[in-house]
Write a protein that holds these residues in place. Structure first.
Motif, PDB file in Angstrom:
ATOM      1  N   GLN A   1      -3.175  12.789  -4.685  1.00 40.53           N
ATOM      2  CA  GLN A   1      -3.348  12.074  -3.410  1.00 40.53           C
ATOM      3  C   GLN A   1      -2.602  12.900  -2.368  1.00 40.53           C
ATOM      4  O   GLN A   1      -1.379  13.016  -2.436  1.00 40.53           O
TER       5      GLN A   1
ATOM      6  N   HIS B   1      -1.165   6.218   5.357  1.00 40.48           N
ATOM      7  CA  HIS B   1      -1.059   6.403   3.902  1.00 40.48           C
ATOM      8  C   HIS B   1      -2.049   5.506   3.164  1.00 40.48           C
ATOM      9  O   HIS B   1      -2.737   5.947   2.243  1.00 40.48           O
TER      10      HIS B   1
ATOM     11  N   ASP C   1      -4.790   6.030   0.320  1.00 38.44           N
ATOM     12  CA  ASP C   1      -4.668   5.392  -1.005  1.00 38.44           C
ATOM     13  C   ASP C   1      -5.925   4.587  -1.331  1.00 38.44           C
ATOM     14  O   ASP C   1      -6.375   4.581  -2.480  1.00 38.44           O
TER      15      ASP C   1
ATOM     16  N   SER D   1       0.815  -1.209   0.000  1.00 38.00           N
ATOM     17  CA  SER D   1       0.000   0.000   0.000  1.00 38.00           C
ATOM     18  C   SER D   1       0.849   1.260   0.000  1.00 38.00           C
ATOM     19  O   SER D   1       0.372   2.328   0.271  1.00 38.00           O
ATOM     20  N   THR D   2       2.124   1.116  -0.315  1.00 38.63           N
ATOM     21  CA  THR D   2       3.001   2.276  -0.147  1.00 38.63           C
ATOM     22  C   THR D   2       3.114   3.170  -1.368  1.00 38.63           C
ATOM     23  O   THR D   2       3.747   4.199  -1.305  1.00 38.63           O
ATOM     24  N   ILE D   3       2.548   2.803  -2.493  1.00 36.17           N
ATOM     25  CA  ILE D   3       2.953   3.535  -3.684  1.00 36.17           C
ATOM     26  C   ILE D   3       1.962   4.593  -4.157  1.00 36.17           C
ATOM     27  O   ILE D   3       2.367   5.672  -4.530  1.00 36.17           O
ATOM     28  N   ALA D   4       0.706   4.340  -4.158  1.00 40.40           N
ATOM     29  CA  ALA D   4      -0.171   5.264  -4.897  1.00 40.40           C
ATOM     30  C   ALA D   4      -1.599   5.204  -4.404  1.00 40.40           C
ATOM     31  O   ALA D   4      -1.949   4.329  -3.630  1.00 40.40           O
ATOM     32  N   TRP D   5      -2.435   6.139  -4.920  1.00 47.21           N
ATOM     33  CA  TRP D   5      -3.851   5.802  -4.878  1.00 47.21           C
ATOM     34  C   TRP D   5      -3.882   4.326  -5.263  1.00 47.21           C
ATOM     35  O   TRP D   5      -3.179   3.911  -6.191  1.00 47.21           O
TER      36      TRP D   5
ATOM     37  N   HIS E   1       0.787  11.943  -1.041  1.00 40.87           N
ATOM     38  CA  HIS E   1       1.918  11.848  -1.978  1.00 40.87           C
ATOM     39  C   HIS E   1       2.682  13.163  -2.060  1.00 40.87           C
ATOM     40  O   HIS E   1       3.689  13.264  -2.775  1.00 40.87           O
TER      41      HIS E   1
HETATM   42 ZN    ZN Z   1       0.206   6.020  -2.148  1.00 44.79          ZN
END
Ligand code: ZN
Ligand code: ADE
Ligand code: ZN
Length: 295
Positions: free
Chosen positions: A133, A161, A165, A13-17, A136
């Motif tokens: 987001q 976060h 997301d 779950s760390t990268i993006a919407w 971000h």
């Molecule tokens: Zn994210």
């Protein structure tokens, strides 16, 4: 096994919407594409939808050849900063704001190799989403809230976060992305359009996110228990950022791949009424409003 899955859940779950957020943004954008833009996208993506393409940049996470792209999903600022500062916060253009500029330029360049333009399109669609987001555009010390453990309703293994997301969107969406995209599009007023289209500068979009991020940290409950009250207080912000991202994505794509009437669309939209459009803003016909001034 359970531990592995929990760890994976957090890591993932760390990268993006999440995929829902990016897909909803792409579905909203699709409604505002000019026919020429849509044709150019089809020529590059073939049968892949814009929504599929919007999640490609996150699928790269498992590909070590693309490790360099990881910092392109966000920008972090010092805790006391009130705006992003690219020389300070975006060294070597390794941040989401610069990435939008970079890939817009590649996509715009008709002489660039086709494969590069396809990648540029997929990155661009994704990063215009990410910069909207709020988390971000955040702080490095807790990795944009990834290291802030929270509970989400009964589940104790969430982070701040990931709530932004995915969790808030999932609860709002109730399983149907297309329905949510349609509902959000139907709620976009001409005032929203005018405001969201007032700038194509991704630093401005990032600064909007940062303002929200500051509030989110200020209002994070001390016990970090996020549930119905948190959902009720924040879901309008989530919906607004998804809607703004969709409108702006269409604006960028129309500017690069469309028939170049965007600037006049922005001006003519100031003459429109302030009512939410009942027809989701009949997006494709938007250029028609510019006819009187078109050469
Ligand atoms: Zn994210
Ligand atoms: N990693 C470090 N900072 C981050 C942020 N703001 N968003 C997502 N991932 C990150
Ligand atoms: Zn991302």
């Amino acid at each position: 096994m359970v531990v592995a899955f929990v760890a994976l859940g957090i890591a993932q779950s760390t990268i993006a919407w999440g995929p829902d957020g990016h897909s909803i943004i792409a579905l909203i954008a699709d409604r505002y594409l000019q026919p020429r833009t849509r044709a150019a996208i089809k020529e590059l993506l073939g049968d892949d939808s814009l929504a599929d393409a919007s999640n490609w940049a996150d699928r790269l996470r498992d590909n070590p050849a693309y490790d360099w792209s990881k910092p392109l999903h966000y920008i972090n600022v010092p805790r006391d900063a009130s705006t992003v500062n690219l020389p300070r916060d975006c060294k070597d253009d390794a941040c989401v704001v610069a990435a939008i500029t970079t890939y817009a330029a590649v996509l715009r360049n008709r002489k660039a190799p086709r494969e590069q333009r396809i990648e540029a399109l997929k990155f661009l669609v994704h990063f215009v989403g990410d910069v909207h987001q709020p988390l971000h555009v955040s702080y490095a010390d807790d990795r944009g809230g990834n290291q802030v453990r929270v509970s989400w309703f009964d589940e104790t293994d969430w982070n701040f976060h990931a709530v932004w997301d995915s969790a808030l969107i999932q609860r709002d969406m109730k399983g149907d992305r297309e329905l949510m995209a349609r509902r959000l599009a139907a709620g976009i007023s001409s005032t929203d359009l005018r405001q969201w289209r007032s700038t194509m500068n991704p630093s401005v979009w990032a600064n909007e996110s940062l303002k929200i991020t500051q509030k989110l940290y200020a209002n994070l409950p001390a016990d970090k228990q996020l549930g119905q009250a948190y959902y009720d207080a924040n879901i309008a912000t989530v919906e607004q950022r998804l809607s703004a991202a969709g409108v702006r994505l269409s604006m960028v794509l129309n500017d690069i791949l469309g028939d170049g009437r965007h600037a006049r669309d922005v001006q003519s939209s100031t003459a429109e009424s302030d009512q939410p459009a009942t027809q989701p803003a009949a997006p494709n016909s938007a250029p028609a409003t510019t006819q009187p001034t078109a050469p």
